[in-house]
Design an enzyme around this catalytic site. Sequence first.
Site, PDB file in Angstrom:
ATOM      1  N   ARG A 179       0.843  -1.198   0.000  1.00  0.00           N
ATOM      2  CA  ARG A 179       0.000   0.000   0.000  1.00  0.00           C
ATOM      3  C   ARG A 179       0.875   1.243   0.000  1.00  0.00           C
ATOM      4  O   ARG A 179       1.718   1.413   0.883  1.00  0.00           O
ATOM      5  CB  ARG A 179      -0.918   0.002   1.225  1.00  0.00           C
ATOM      6  N   THR A 230      -0.883   7.606  -1.227  1.00  0.00           N
ATOM      7  CA  THR A 230      -2.206   7.479  -1.863  1.00  0.00           C
ATOM      8  C   THR A 230      -3.078   6.423  -1.193  1.00  0.00           C
ATOM      9  O   THR A 230      -4.292   6.393  -1.406  1.00  0.00           O
ATOM     10  CB  THR A 230      -2.051   7.085  -3.343  1.00  0.00           C
ATOM     11  N   ASP A 258      -5.139  -9.521  11.729  1.00  0.00           N
ATOM     12  CA  ASP A 258      -4.274  -9.520  10.550  1.00  0.00           C
ATOM     13  C   ASP A 258      -3.943 -10.956  10.161  1.00  0.00           C
ATOM     14  O   ASP A 258      -3.215 -11.657  10.871  1.00  0.00           O
ATOM     15  CB  ASP A 258      -2.988  -8.737  10.845  1.00  0.00           C
ATOM     16  N   ASP A 271      -0.094 -11.854   9.802  1.00  0.00           N
ATOM     17  CA  ASP A 271       0.594 -11.962  11.090  1.00  0.00           C
ATOM     18  C   ASP A 271       0.219 -13.252  11.818  1.00  0.00           C
ATOM     19  O   ASP A 271       1.056 -13.921  12.420  1.00  0.00           O
ATOM     20  CB  ASP A 271       0.264 -10.755  11.976  1.00  0.00           C
TER      21      ASP A 271
END
Length: 209
Positions: free
Chosen positions: A104, A108, A200, A203
């Site tokens: 990511r 933006t 997550d 993770d």
Amino acid sequence: MAKVFVFDHPLIQHKLTYIRDKNTGTKEFRELVDEVATLMAFEITRDMPLEDIEVETPVQKTKSKVLAGKKMGLVPILRAGIGMVDGILKLIPAAKVGHIGLYRDPETLKPVEYYAKLPSDVEERDFIVVDPMLATGGSAVEAINSLKKRGAKHIKFMCLIAAPEGVDVLKEAHPDVDIYIAALDEKLNDHGYIVPGLGDAGDRLFGTK
């Protein structure tokens, strides 16, 4: 328009409960994701074409059905998607596996592709793109863009848990891609996490923080 399939199979729902549980450790989490991926693969391959061949049983010759040789491809979105691949390969061992990596952009907040390695015969394969989570939908849209850019024409998307926002984004961007989900959750929170979700997935699969 894309169809959305939410699996209500008791075994999938049972295992998903333990995937969600924050007390489930890495080893068990990984095994459960693997098992749910296998169960979902059973459903997602329901429309694979068949053809008749002749086979000889111990009693007599007969006509029986085999898969019609449709070429399959799996594309996990790195890194969490890797946790679902082996479970699917148990049922479709001849499928080739590509990988798409996205990060990511901090400015933006849009996904940017940093890695793509796909089978050479992309145009001839039916692809299943896998990622445990469909949250904002950005990564799924970009991964499918990447596949289409390289010539893929038949694509399905499969995930464990989705937010309604992500489903809408994916349907809008790719109306020809059907979406297969183990659970459709309530919403995204302010941080882009699915609620109630499972935390997550990367993770929890790999034991990182």
